[in-house]
Design a protein around this motif. Structure first.
Motif, PDB file in Angstrom:
ATOM      1  N   GLN A  64     -53.931 -52.320   0.233  1.00 41.70           N
ATOM      2  CA  GLN A  64     -53.319 -53.347   1.064  1.00 41.70           C
ATOM      3  C   GLN A  64     -53.436 -52.981   2.549  1.00 41.70           C
ATOM      4  OE1 GLN A  64     -52.106 -56.221  -0.463  1.00 41.70           O
ATOM      5  NE2 GLN A  64     -53.173 -55.184  -2.145  1.00 41.70           N
ATOM      6  N   HIS A  65     -54.150 -53.791   3.284  1.00 44.06           N
ATOM      7  CA  HIS A  65     -54.373 -53.532   4.701  1.00 44.06           C
ATOM      8  C   HIS A  65     -53.059 -53.531   5.481  1.00 44.06           C
ATOM      9  CE1 HIS A  65     -58.867 -54.844   4.513  1.00 44.06           C
ATOM     10  NE2 HIS A  65     -58.550 -53.978   3.587  1.00 44.06           N
ATOM     11  N   ASP A  66     -52.144 -54.433   5.146  1.00 42.44           N
ATOM     12  CA  ASP A  66     -50.864 -54.479   5.863  1.00 42.44           C
ATOM     13  C   ASP A  66     -50.092 -53.179   5.698  1.00 42.44           C
ATOM     14  OD1 ASP A  66     -51.393 -57.005   6.788  1.00 42.44           O
ATOM     15  OD2 ASP A  66     -50.160 -58.028   5.289  1.00 42.44           O
ATOM     16  N   SER A  67     -50.150 -52.580   4.518  1.00 42.22           N
ATOM     17  CA  SER A  67     -49.455 -51.300   4.285  1.00 42.22           C
ATOM     18  C   SER A  67     -50.061 -50.195   5.139  1.00 42.22           C
ATOM     19  CB  SER A  67     -49.529 -50.902   2.811  1.00 42.22           C
ATOM     20  OG  SER A  67     -48.832 -51.827   2.019  1.00 42.22           O
ATOM     21  N   MET A  68     -51.382 -50.195   5.257  1.00 42.28           N
ATOM     22  CA  MET A  68     -52.029 -49.183   6.105  1.00 42.28           C
ATOM     23  C   MET A  68     -51.682 -49.407   7.570  1.00 42.28           C
ATOM     24  SD  MET A  68     -55.742 -48.548   4.350  1.00 42.28           S
ATOM     25  CE  MET A  68     -55.997 -49.945   3.269  1.00 42.28           C
ATOM     26  N   ARG A  69     -51.659 -50.668   7.980  1.00 38.98           N
ATOM     27  CA  ARG A  69     -51.310 -50.966   9.380  1.00 38.98           C
ATOM     28  C   ARG A  69     -49.872 -50.546   9.681  1.00 38.98           C
ATOM     29  NH1 ARG A  69     -54.831 -55.942   8.572  1.00 38.98           N
ATOM     30  NH2 ARG A  69     -56.575 -55.565   9.988  1.00 38.98           N
ATOM     31  N   GLU A  70     -48.972 -50.702   8.721  1.00 38.82           N
ATOM     32  CA  GLU A  70     -47.594 -50.258   8.915  1.00 38.82           C
ATOM     33  C   GLU A  70     -47.514 -48.740   9.032  1.00 38.82           C
ATOM     34  OE1 GLU A  70     -45.072 -51.840   5.825  1.00 38.82           O
ATOM     35  OE2 GLU A  70     -45.695 -53.890   6.283  1.00 38.82           O
ATOM     36  N   ARG A  71     -48.336 -48.029   8.276  1.00 34.89           N
ATOM     37  CA  ARG A  71     -48.330 -46.562   8.297  1.00 34.89           C
ATOM     38  C   ARG A  71     -48.948 -46.019   9.580  1.00 34.89           C
ATOM     39  NH1 ARG A  71     -47.618 -42.021   9.021  1.00 34.89           N
ATOM     40  NH2 ARG A  71     -48.385 -40.255   7.827  1.00 34.89           N
ATOM     41  N   PHE A  72     -49.957 -46.695  10.139  1.00 37.34           N
ATOM     42  CA  PHE A  72     -50.689 -46.212  11.315  1.00 37.34           C
ATOM     43  C   PHE A  72     -50.718 -47.270  12.424  1.00 37.34           C
ATOM     44  CE2 PHE A  72     -52.581 -44.228   7.541  1.00 37.34           C
ATOM     45  CZ  PHE A  72     -52.392 -42.876   7.842  1.00 37.34           C
ATOM     46  N   PRO A  73     -49.547 -47.711  12.930  1.00 33.59           N
ATOM     47  CA  PRO A  73     -49.536 -48.811  13.906  1.00 33.59           C
ATOM     48  C   PRO A  73     -50.180 -48.461  15.251  1.00 33.59           C
ATOM     49  CG  PRO A  73     -47.368 -47.812  13.762  1.00 33.59           C
ATOM     50  CD  PRO A  73     -48.200 -47.206  12.665  1.00 33.59           C
TER      51      PRO A  73
ATOM     52  N   HIS B 223     -62.153 -45.646  -1.572  1.00 35.56           N
ATOM     53  CA  HIS B 223     -61.596 -45.928  -2.895  1.00 35.56           C
ATOM     54  C   HIS B 223     -62.174 -47.140  -3.608  1.00 35.56           C
ATOM     55  CE1 HIS B 223     -58.891 -45.414  -6.204  1.00 35.56           C
ATOM     56  NE2 HIS B 223     -58.312 -46.570  -6.009  1.00 35.56           N
ATOM     57  N   SER B 224     -62.310 -48.263  -2.946  1.00 39.09           N
ATOM     58  CA  SER B 224     -62.741 -49.494  -3.625  1.00 39.09           C
ATOM     59  C   SER B 224     -64.263 -49.568  -3.810  1.00 39.09           C
ATOM     60  CB  SER B 224     -62.268 -50.723  -2.850  1.00 39.09           C
ATOM     61  OG  SER B 224     -62.971 -50.832  -1.626  1.00 39.09           O
ATOM     62  N   HIS B 225     -65.006 -48.724  -3.109  1.00 37.29           N
ATOM     63  CA  HIS B 225     -66.476 -48.737  -3.135  1.00 37.29           C
ATOM     64  C   HIS B 225     -67.052 -50.029  -2.547  1.00 37.29           C
ATOM     65  CE1 HIS B 225     -67.280 -45.279  -6.094  1.00 37.29           C
ATOM     66  NE2 HIS B 225     -65.980 -45.289  -5.879  1.00 37.29           N
ATOM     67  N   SER B 226     -66.241 -50.815  -1.866  1.00 34.29           N
ATOM     68  CA  SER B 226     -66.686 -52.083  -1.273  1.00 34.29           C
ATOM     69  C   SER B 226     -66.573 -52.008   0.241  1.00 34.29           C
ATOM     70  CB  SER B 226     -65.819 -53.242  -1.766  1.00 34.29           C
ATOM     71  OG  SER B 226     -65.969 -53.408  -3.146  1.00 34.29           O
ATOM     72  N   MET B 227     -67.659 -52.350   0.935  1.00 38.03           N
ATOM     73  CA  MET B 227     -67.620 -52.363   2.384  1.00 38.03           C
ATOM     74  C   MET B 227     -66.702 -53.486   2.862  1.00 38.03           C
ATOM     75  SD  MET B 227     -70.654 -52.695   5.221  1.00 38.03           S
ATOM     76  CE  MET B 227     -71.436 -51.143   4.819  1.00 38.03           C
ATOM     77  N   VAL B 228     -65.812 -53.138   3.803  1.00 32.92           N
ATOM     78  CA  VAL B 228     -64.871 -54.095   4.381  1.00 32.92           C
ATOM     79  C   VAL B 228     -64.772 -53.805   5.875  1.00 32.92           C
ATOM     80  CG1 VAL B 228     -62.451 -54.826   4.474  1.00 32.92           C
ATOM     81  CG2 VAL B 228     -63.485 -54.250   2.271  1.00 32.92           C
ATOM     82  N   CYS B 229     -64.827 -54.853   6.675  1.00 30.74           N
ATOM     83  CA  CYS B 229     -64.606 -54.715   8.116  1.00 30.74           C
ATOM     84  C   CYS B 229     -63.614 -55.787   8.531  1.00 30.74           C
ATOM     85  CB  CYS B 229     -65.920 -54.837   8.877  1.00 30.74           C
ATOM     86  SG  CYS B 229     -67.071 -53.502   8.541  1.00 30.74           S
ATOM     87  N   ASP B 230     -62.338 -55.459   8.451  1.00 31.10           N
ATOM     88  CA  ASP B 230     -61.237 -56.359   8.802  1.00 31.10           C
ATOM     89  C   ASP B 230     -60.905 -56.107  10.274  1.00 31.10           C
ATOM     90  OD1 ASP B 230     -58.846 -57.722   9.135  1.00 31.10           O
ATOM     91  OD2 ASP B 230     -57.842 -56.797   7.417  1.00 31.10           O
ATOM     92  N   LEU B 231     -61.564 -56.872  11.150  1.00 31.82           N
ATOM     93  CA  LEU B 231     -61.483 -56.633  12.589  1.00 31.82           C
ATOM     94  C   LEU B 231     -60.660 -57.677  13.329  1.00 31.82           C
ATOM     95  CD1 LEU B 231     -65.276 -55.798  13.188  1.00 31.82           C
ATOM     96  CD2 LEU B 231     -63.451 -54.285  12.381  1.00 31.82           C
ATOM     97  N   ASN B 232     -60.060 -58.626  12.615  1.00 35.42           N
ATOM     98  CA  ASN B 232     -59.336 -59.722  13.257  1.00 35.42           C
ATOM     99  C   ASN B 232     -57.910 -59.384  13.630  1.00 35.42           C
ATOM    100  OD1 ASN B 232     -61.540 -61.483  13.166  1.00 35.42           O
ATOM    101  ND2 ASN B 232     -61.077 -62.000  11.047  1.00 35.42           N
ATOM    102  N   THR B 233     -57.387 -58.285  13.107  1.00 32.32           N
ATOM    103  CA  THR B 233     -56.023 -57.860  13.390  1.00 32.32           C
ATOM    104  C   THR B 233     -56.072 -56.402  13.828  1.00 32.32           C
ATOM    105  OG1 THR B 233     -55.204 -59.356  11.673  1.00 32.32           O
ATOM    106  CG2 THR B 233     -53.714 -57.623  12.364  1.00 32.32           C
ATOM    107  N   SER B 234     -55.137 -56.034  14.680  1.00 37.88           N
ATOM    108  CA  SER B 234     -55.076 -54.657  15.151  1.00 37.88           C
ATOM    109  C   SER B 234     -53.971 -53.902  14.420  1.00 37.88           C
ATOM    110  CB  SER B 234     -54.812 -54.654  16.654  1.00 37.88           C
ATOM    111  OG  SER B 234     -54.854 -53.356  17.160  1.00 37.88           O
ATOM    112  N   PRO B 235     -54.232 -52.660  14.023  1.00 38.28           N
ATOM    113  CA  PRO B 235     -55.509 -51.964  14.096  1.00 38.28           C
ATOM    114  C   PRO B 235     -56.523 -52.505  13.087  1.00 38.28           C
ATOM    115  CG  PRO B 235     -53.858 -50.550  13.052  1.00 38.28           C
ATOM    116  CD  PRO B 235     -53.165 -51.798  13.484  1.00 38.28           C
ATOM    117  N   TRP B 236     -57.804 -52.299  13.402  1.00 40.03           N
ATOM    118  CA  TRP B 236     -58.849 -52.646  12.449  1.00 40.03           C
ATOM    119  C   TRP B 236     -58.631 -51.853  11.169  1.00 40.03           C
ATOM    120  CZ3 TRP B 236     -63.875 -51.579  15.710  1.00 40.03           C
ATOM    121  CH2 TRP B 236     -63.986 -52.522  16.733  1.00 40.03           C
ATOM    122  N   VAL B 237     -59.048 -52.420  10.052  1.00 38.95           N
ATOM    123  CA  VAL B 237     -59.060 -51.699   8.781  1.00 38.95           C
ATOM    124  C   VAL B 237     -60.482 -51.808   8.237  1.00 38.95           C
ATOM    125  CG1 VAL B 237     -58.096 -51.514   6.465  1.00 38.95           C
ATOM    126  CG2 VAL B 237     -56.613 -52.199   8.366  1.00 38.95           C
ATOM    127  N   ILE B 238     -61.123 -50.652   8.060  1.00 35.22           N
ATOM    128  CA  ILE B 238     -62.532 -50.640   7.685  1.00 35.22           C
ATOM    129  C   ILE B 238     -62.788 -49.715   6.498  1.00 35.22           C
ATOM    130  CG2 ILE B 238     -63.350 -51.347   9.949  1.00 35.22           C
ATOM    131  CD1 ILE B 238     -63.918 -48.430  10.624  1.00 35.22           C
TER     132      ILE B 238
END
Length: 177
Positions: free
Chosen positions: A106-115, A124-139
């Motif tokens: 969950q990207h929101d959980s990571m953003r809460e941990r590392f604001p 972990h997921s083996h899937s490339m993801v570039c979630d750049l629309n919200t700060s911090p980015w989650v990649i």
């Protein structure tokens, strides 16, 4: 590091004991190499070799003493579950991701941990993801080995300067051609 400096960071994950040589060649042209877990062997870390020699790695759910060779347990013991790297323009947080929602972190959980981070790297997921629309980015760089590469081994290259961060996605064919 002065404010005009730019550095190049090679980001990989989920090698599962094998680093694709094409990705190793890309990492050799980077200043820092980052591994977001499921390394599964010290040889992978040795094969990452960026220009500076600086490799930052975190443990994945498969990075255990049962999986790593007995002679490598000391090296495994030095790898933590999280890392943070200060870069020009902000910090890069690194986790494996299984702690944040199992197979679908969950990207929101990571953003809460590392604001305060500018970007968060996970695997972990083996899937490339570039979630750049919200700060911090989650990649997520996808898988850089042979297992579940979802279209071929992949990685991300981050070019970071004080004023701008640019991300480049790299994916290679499954067949190694």
């Amino acid at each position: 590091m002065n404010k005009t400096s730019q550095i190049r960071i090679g980001i990989i994950s989920d090698t599962h004991g094998h680093l694709d040589p094409r990705i190793a060649a890309l990492l050799a042209d980077c200043d820092i190499a980052v591994h977001a877990g499921d390394i599964m062997g010290q040889t992978v870390l040795e094969d990452m070799r960026p220009r500076s020699g600086r490799v930052v790695a975190v443990r994945g759910n498969n990075d255990t003493e049962q999986v790593w060779h007995r002679d490598e347990h000391a090296a495994l013991g030095e790898i933590g579950e999280e890392a943070s790297i200060e870069l020009p323009g902000g910090s890069l947080a690194v986790v494996h991701g299984h702690q944040y929602g199992g197979n679908h972190p969950q990207h929101d959980s990571m953003r809460e941990r590392f604001p305060a981070a500018r970007a968060i790297v996970y695997g972990h997921s083996h899937s490339m993801v570039c979630d750049l629309n919200t700060s911090p980015w989650v990649i997520n760089p996808g898988a850089a080995g042979r297992i579940r590469t979802r279209g071929g081994p992949s990685c991300l290259i981050l070019e970071a300067s004080q004023g701008e961060w640019q991300l480049c996605e790299r994916r290679f064919s499954e067949a190694g051609t």
